[in-house]
Motif scaffolding. Structure first.
Motif, PDB file in Angstrom:
ATOM      1  N   ASP A  37      14.760  -2.007 -30.260  1.00  0.00           N
ATOM      2  CA  ASP A  37      14.886  -2.900 -31.409  1.00  0.00           C
ATOM      3  C   ASP A  37      14.400  -2.151 -32.646  1.00  0.00           C
ATOM      4  N   THR A  38      14.867  -2.590 -33.800  1.00  0.00           N
ATOM      5  CA  THR A  38      14.467  -1.992 -35.071  1.00  0.00           C
ATOM      6  C   THR A  38      14.108  -3.087 -36.049  1.00  0.00           C
ATOM      7  N   LYS A  39      12.936  -3.009 -36.645  1.00  0.00           N
ATOM      8  CA  LYS A  39      12.591  -3.898 -37.753  1.00  0.00           C
ATOM      9  C   LYS A  39      12.136  -3.024 -38.918  1.00  0.00           C
ATOM     10  N   VAL A  40      12.395  -3.501 -40.140  1.00  0.00           N
ATOM     11  CA  VAL A  40      11.953  -2.769 -41.329  1.00  0.00           C
ATOM     12  C   VAL A  40      11.042  -3.685 -42.136  1.00  0.00           C
ATOM     13  N   VAL A  41       9.900  -3.174 -42.591  1.00  0.00           N
ATOM     14  CA  VAL A  41       8.990  -3.942 -43.448  1.00  0.00           C
ATOM     15  C   VAL A  41       8.884  -3.255 -44.811  1.00  0.00           C
ATOM     16  N   GLU A  42       8.499  -4.021 -45.808  1.00  0.00           N
ATOM     17  CA  GLU A  42       8.451  -3.502 -47.165  1.00  0.00           C
ATOM     18  C   GLU A  42       7.432  -2.365 -47.296  1.00  0.00           C
ATOM     19  N   LYS A  43       7.662  -1.504 -48.265  1.00  0.00           N
ATOM     20  CA  LYS A  43       6.723  -0.427 -48.565  1.00  0.00           C
ATOM     21  C   LYS A  43       5.338  -1.044 -48.783  1.00  0.00           C
ATOM     22  N   GLY A  44       4.326  -0.473 -48.159  1.00  0.00           N
ATOM     23  CA  GLY A  44       2.972  -0.993 -48.315  1.00  0.00           C
ATOM     24  C   GLY A  44       2.612  -2.073 -47.311  1.00  0.00           C
ATOM     25  N   LYS A  45       3.565  -2.444 -46.456  1.00  0.00           N
ATOM     26  CA  LYS A  45       3.291  -3.465 -45.428  1.00  0.00           C
ATOM     27  C   LYS A  45       3.324  -2.871 -44.030  1.00  0.00           C
ATOM     28  N   GLY A  46       3.470  -1.564 -43.968  1.00  0.00           N
ATOM     29  CA  GLY A  46       3.443  -0.864 -42.692  1.00  0.00           C
ATOM     30  C   GLY A  46       2.849   0.504 -42.955  1.00  0.00           C
ATOM     31  N   ASP A  47       3.092   1.466 -42.062  1.00  0.00           N
ATOM     32  CA  ASP A  47       2.587   2.811 -42.319  1.00  0.00           C
ATOM     33  C   ASP A  47       3.563   3.817 -41.711  1.00  0.00           C
ATOM     34  N   SER A  48       4.670   3.987 -42.378  1.00  0.00           N
ATOM     35  CA  SER A  48       5.789   4.861 -41.990  1.00  0.00           C
ATOM     36  C   SER A  48       6.453   4.385 -40.706  1.00  0.00           C
ATOM     37  N   LEU A  49       5.751   4.432 -39.560  1.00  0.00           N
ATOM     38  CA  LEU A  49       6.428   4.077 -38.316  1.00  0.00           C
ATOM     39  C   LEU A  49       5.428   3.677 -37.236  1.00  0.00           C
ATOM     40  N   PHE A  50       5.694   2.556 -36.615  1.00  0.00           N
ATOM     41  CA  PHE A  50       4.973   2.149 -35.406  1.00  0.00           C
ATOM     42  C   PHE A  50       6.012   2.043 -34.293  1.00  0.00           C
ATOM     43  N   ILE A  51       5.659   2.473 -33.110  1.00  0.00           N
ATOM     44  CA  ILE A  51       6.584   2.354 -31.970  1.00  0.00           C
ATOM     45  C   ILE A  51       5.890   1.604 -30.841  1.00  0.00           C
ATOM     46  N   THR A  52       6.583   0.642 -30.287  1.00  0.00           N
ATOM     47  CA  THR A  52       6.091  -0.037 -29.090  1.00  0.00           C
ATOM     48  C   THR A  52       7.048   0.275 -27.947  1.00  0.00           C
ATOM     49  N   SER A  53       6.505   0.820 -26.878  1.00  0.00           N
ATOM     50  CA  SER A  53       7.337   1.057 -25.706  1.00  0.00           C
ATOM     51  C   SER A  53       6.866   0.155 -24.581  1.00  0.00           C
ATOM     52  N   ALA A  54       7.805  -0.288 -23.773  1.00  0.00           N
ATOM     53  CA  ALA A  54       7.473  -0.991 -22.537  1.00  0.00           C
ATOM     54  C   ALA A  54       8.185  -0.250 -21.431  1.00  0.00           C
ATOM     55  N   GLY A  55       7.718  -0.382 -20.213  1.00  0.00           N
ATOM     56  CA  GLY A  55       8.328   0.383 -19.138  1.00  0.00           C
ATOM     57  C   GLY A  55       8.321  -0.363 -17.824  1.00  0.00           C
ATOM     58  N   ILE A  56       9.293   0.008 -17.006  1.00  0.00           N
ATOM     59  CA  ILE A  56       9.384  -0.523 -15.644  1.00  0.00           C
ATOM     60  C   ILE A  56       9.361   0.667 -14.690  1.00  0.00           C
ATOM     61  N   GLY A  57       8.528   0.567 -13.654  1.00  0.00           N
ATOM     62  CA  GLY A  57       8.474   1.597 -12.628  1.00  0.00           C
ATOM     63  C   GLY A  57       8.614   0.969 -11.258  1.00  0.00           C
ATOM     64  N   ILE A  58       8.919   1.794 -10.277  1.00  0.00           N
ATOM     65  CA  ILE A  58       9.119   1.300  -8.910  1.00  0.00           C
ATOM     66  C   ILE A  58       8.012   1.847  -8.018  1.00  0.00           C
ATOM     67  N   LEU A  59       7.384   0.965  -7.253  1.00  0.00           N
ATOM     68  CA  LEU A  59       6.321   1.394  -6.340  1.00  0.00           C
ATOM     69  C   LEU A  59       6.931   1.804  -5.015  1.00  0.00           C
ATOM     70  N   GLU A  60       6.719   3.055  -4.665  1.00  0.00           N
ATOM     71  CA  GLU A  60       7.306   3.560  -3.421  1.00  0.00           C
ATOM     72  C   GLU A  60       6.271   3.589  -2.314  1.00  0.00           C
ATOM     73  N   SER A  61       5.004   3.461  -2.686  1.00  0.00           N
ATOM     74  CA  SER A  61       3.932   3.508  -1.694  1.00  0.00           C
ATOM     75  C   SER A  61       3.348   2.108  -1.539  1.00  0.00           C
ATOM     76  N   ASN A  62       2.770   1.852  -0.374  1.00  0.00           N
ATOM     77  CA  ASN A  62       2.165   0.531  -0.153  1.00  0.00           C
ATOM     78  C   ASN A  62       0.696   0.484  -0.520  1.00  0.00           C
ATOM     79  N   GLN A  63       0.149   1.600  -0.990  1.00  0.00           N
ATOM     80  CA  GLN A  63      -1.276   1.610  -1.318  1.00  0.00           C
ATOM     81  C   GLN A  63      -1.570   0.624  -2.444  1.00  0.00           C
ATOM     82  N   ARG A  64      -2.734   0.001  -2.374  1.00  0.00           N
ATOM     83  CA  ARG A  64      -3.176  -0.899  -3.431  1.00  0.00           C
ATOM     84  C   ARG A  64      -4.107  -0.110  -4.352  1.00  0.00           C
TER      85      ARG A  64
END
Lengths: 350, 350
Positions: free
Chosen positions: A142-169
């Protein structure tokens, strides 16, 4: 300090700090207070749990890990990395700490008006390179733009999905008395790489961030059937915060040997100049592992076979003591408490 | 306009606009150009695809949807909603538009130093209420704090995972000539609720945002075996952007009847005062559905049985014309082109 005292030592943010401070984002006591008293209280979850790890969920009989992080590091380019690669490594590492194989990432951009598109392009290219070299795919955004002075060049939020292949807790509550505490390499480089640029410190050669993906190392440990009780990437608040969080969640004491904790001389020097404790400085490519003694030598061998964990070391021990205190033995044998940092030292390191 | 002309009409951002403008976040031509020329070019994906929908992935034989959005709306409280509920509804709706049952959300907070904790608490509580009333769980999160003047009180990024229970391929490329175009209710209320507060417009009663979760309605359509060719929530750029995106992806023309498009009188009045076109104004609780003619009456019946889609209407038709033009027939029979908006009109509406 007992658990009750630990809880008391986490200031109640609303009563004592009616406004958000920079330290609320610093990975220390104030941040833990905020997470406990605002987020966990509202969204549910265990106050003794680990809100910064990936959550494990089940889909179609398959366990998956899900995690997110926002990245606001300044400057956005620093020796050894940038905001883009950091956003990829950070989320990959959160998934890896749950024992998952990172598969898919999202990337959401909050752009301050006026950011040169060329800069955005470099960051996006860096994200793609970091993702593809770690075998993960950025699949939505997604992309959002905020006015000059309301952000700080660039913020990035990442989310991720992974798969558990081991049964260890792999969980703080799986930590047992007698477990060895390992770290995957020298500490504090990421934080000092960023701070050195920000503070204009000059060294013979620049301190480079340790920012790196850690999933490969973790998956190799699991594939070799190493019993992995807990993993935690060493980010905001440094090793000190990690050990305090795990001790608290496991309700066990931890002791580490100062002489065994790897910190590079240039990082020590930069910390000294800035009045920082290297054990409270963030890494972005290091983790702590809690592993039963019998598997330690094999685990270290596997870790050292990867460049990202070439400097792996055994640094301490989980005690049978039910008081969740973290202590450090100095080289001359003195023992002192490593208390949870307040989080004021290093704003916007990640 | 041919496809080639459409592509030309999307300005190449780096050459023509070397810096990011507010309009790059407005849901129109500039944003599509940015997504196509920077994000899709780097991360891969089909330029004709739909970067704002959830991505469909497969885990353990189960199809899941994954999506993310950042929310930077100003003010953070507005009639009918707030930043917190919006962040939940927005991601739920992206998942629903892929036909998925939304299950789990992440919530990542970028807080400007000085934000009263009481305000943060109200937003977080609103998120939790929005999530629990839509049967989704906020399972993971992150908190970052930036210095005063480097943010704007609070930005929230949510990501979500949903489960696909139906085998239908809900996608712009599934749209066929002869499909009816439905909308789930009156348009433009969210944008005008926010703009009215921001511009200090006073009406007899406040225009309330339409912000609402849409998954229940969509799942009911799918459970009733309605053939759903494509769904799209009507957000930035309004109905005009949605129809242009779908026409372009499907490579088919679309025609809508002005008289059939529901817009409330107060929304029309506010748009007139501000010089805005209601068909370009964002909703946060409305969607467009592309459904074969034979299923339209049953689909409308199901939609109308839910309060969130009580005002559902058939507004137009997908043409056999391979020129991806969107046109609108006025009540007096005149026909004009609905071109993709530039995106400059309504900054920070979501």
């Amino acid at each position: 300090m007992s658990t009750a005292e630990f809880a008391l030592s986490c200031p109640l943010p609303i009563e004592r700090y009616p406004q958000v401070l920079l330290a609320h984002g610093g990975g220390g006591k104030l941040m833990h207070g905020l997470i406990r008293d605002v987020f966990l209280k509202t969204f549910g979850g265990q106050p003794s749990g680990s809100p910064h790890d990936a959550t494990v969920l089940e889909v179609g009989g398959q366990r998956i890990a899900f995690s997110t992080d926002s990245f606001v590091v300044r400057p956005i380019f620093f020796p050894g990395g940038d905001l883009g690669s950091l956003a990829v490594h950070g989320t990959i590492n959160d998934l890896a700490m749950a024992g998952a194989r990172p598969m898919w990432l999202s990337a959401s951009f909050i752009i301050e008006e006026g950011l040169p598109l060329e800069v955005l392009g470099r960051i996006v290219t860096s994200m793609e390179q970091a993702a593809s070299s770690a075998n993960v795919t950025i699949v939505t955004g997604d992309t959002k733009v905020v006015e000059k002075g309301k952000g700080d060049s660039l913020f990035i939020t990442s989310a991720g999905i992974g798969i558990l292949e081991s049964n260890q807790r792999i969980h703080p509550q799986s930590v047992r008395a007698g477990d060895a505490v390992l770290v995957s390499g020298d500490l504090g480089r990421h934080g000092m790489a960023v701070m050195s640029v920000r503070e204009g410190l000059e060294f013979e050669s620049a301190i480079e961030s340790d920012s790196a993906p850690l999933a490969e190392v973790v998956l190799a440990l699991l594939a070799a059937k190493i019993e992995v009780h807990c993993l935690r990437d060493i980010t905001r608040g440094g090793l000190t915060a990690v050990l305090n969080e795990i001790a608290e969640a496991a309700q066990l004491g931890i002791v580490v040997d100062e002489a065994q904790i790897p910190v590079r001389d240039d990082v020590k020097a930069a910390c000294e100049i800035l009045g920082l404790d290297p054990l409270q400085v963030a890494c972005e490519g290091r983790f702590a592992a809690f592993i039963p003694e019998k598997h330690v030598s094999r685990a270290l061998e596997i870790m050292k076979s990867f460049p990202a964990a070439g400097g792996a070391r055994r640094i301490g021990l989980v005690l049978a003591d039910p008081d969740p205190l973290v202590s450090i033995r100095s080289s001359i044998g003195a023992r002192r408490i490593l208390d949870m940092p307040t989080g004021e030292q290093l704003p916007r390191i990640c």
